[in-house]
Design an enzyme around this catalytic site. Structure first.
Site, mmCIF file in Angstrom:
data_model
loop_
_atom_site.group_PDB
_atom_site.id
_atom_site.type_symbol
_atom_site.label_atom_id
_atom_site.label_comp_id
_atom_site.label_asym_id
_atom_site.label_seq_id
_atom_site.Cartn_x
_atom_site.Cartn_y
_atom_site.Cartn_z
ATOM 1 N N PRO A 134 -4.322 -7.634 -2.109
ATOM 2 C CG PRO A 134 -5.312 -9.443 -1.054
ATOM 3 C CD PRO A 134 -4.757 -9.008 -2.346
ATOM 4 C CD GLU A 135 0.717 -3.665 -0.965
ATOM 5 O OE1 GLU A 135 1.640 -3.350 -0.188
ATOM 6 O OE2 GLU A 135 0.443 -3.012 -1.983
#
Length: 303
Positions: A2-3
């Site tokens: 996840p960014e």
DNA sequence: ACTTTGACCTGTGCGC
DNA sequence: TGCGCACAGGTCAAAG
């Protein structure tokens, strides 16, 4: 995994069910995560009310009525899901993506004034995620030194030029450096560079003039970063492999990706006609179009 | 001071 | 079908 857009999607999914909820029993798995669970974690959580669900960079923040704040990083494969309390028959369990209990490492019983009794489960197959605990009003070592939020006013070409000036390493690595700007990861670094027409291999310092002023390409990069992150948040993030929001739903921004994961495919820039290439920088894949990215936008007016 | 390279883990997909 | 290898969105610590 996840960014920033994916973490923001998780935050938005957790907040309605978690903000205002009182935490009951907390269970922590024996393996810990990347680090052992901080001492006092269960004690700080149990009996406390979660005040809000916030985000800084790729970190989730849970300030508690006990005066402590829990920080959570999802690593590559971390995910939260809600389950019905105490078993497989709770209604929200049905939405969970194929629960794999061996990878569940943390669970909070919660009681929400509107939504009632639930269980919040954190799973993380690779255990690259981690949790920290600190007194609200102080900070966590993980938050120290982080660069500006890319969607805030603190992120502009001037501040980026300050941090890129004299930097010899590639601009791709500069975007991934959380002290430069916080929350960008490998996918969105590639996407932003493509939108700005900058080669990932260009030295970061080449985007700054001798007087320290940002080059036009750096202005374009700031716009590209903001645009791609905002679009990805609106789409619920990218589910490239296995990202899931807290409600079990998938993001769909992967359809909007122009270079990431598209090696050999035609460039989507209008009229370009190039093919997406993949190179490895600092041990990580960079996807870009050799035709419309660089190689050296700043020197275009040079010798 | 800066940049690159492992290390941490498990799962998946591909070629053979 | 099975095996081995390459690769995966993250960060930190060590080595250059």
């Amino acid at each position: 995994m996840p960014e920033l857009p994916e973490v923001e999607t998780v935050r938005a999914g957790l907040a309605p069910m978690l903000a205002g909820a009182r935490i009951g029993l907390v269970r922590l798995g024996p393996l810990g995560l990347r680090f052992p669970f901080p001492r006092g974690l269960a004690g700080a959580l149990e009996g406390a009310v979660v005040e809000t669900v916030a985000r800084r960079a790729k970190y989730l923040l849970f300030p508690l009525s006990s005066g402590m704040t829990v920080l959570s990083h999802l690593g590559m494969t971390g995910a939260y899901r809600f389950a019905g309390r105490g078993g497989l028959d709770g209604p929200t369990r049905l939405h969970a993506p194929d629960p794999a209990p061996v990878h569940d490492h943390m669970a909070w019983d919660i009681d929400h004034p509107k939504h009632g009794a639930l269980e919040l489960v954190y799973s993380d197959p690779r255990r690259f995620g981690f949790v920290d605990l600190f007194a609200t009003g102080t900070s966590s070592r993980f938050l120290e030194g982080l660069g500006p939020e890319p969607l805030s006013n603190g992120f502009d070409a001037k501040t980026l030029a300050l941090r890129f000036k004299g930097r010899k390493g590639p601009v791709k690595a500069g975007l991934l450096d959380q002290r430069v700007v916080a929350g960008i990861g490998n996918i969105y670094a590639c996407e932003a560079l493509h939108r700005a027409g900058i080669a990932p291999t260009l030295p970061a310092g080449a985007l700054v003039g001798a007087d320290g002023a940002p080059a036009p390409a750096l202005e374009a990069l700031v716009v590209a970063v903001r645009d791609v992150l905002a679009e990805a948040i609106a789409a619920g993030g990218s589910t490239f492999r296995d990202f899931r929001a807290a409600d079990g739903g998938k993001g769909h921004f992967q359809e909007g990706l122009r270079v990431y994961g598209r090696e050999g495919a035609p460039c989507r820039a209008p009229g370009c006609g190039g093919r997406i290439a993949r190179i490895v920088q600092a041990g990580r894949s960079s996807f870009f179009c050799p035709a419309c990215q660089g190689p050296n936008p700043v020197d275009a007016s040079g010798p």
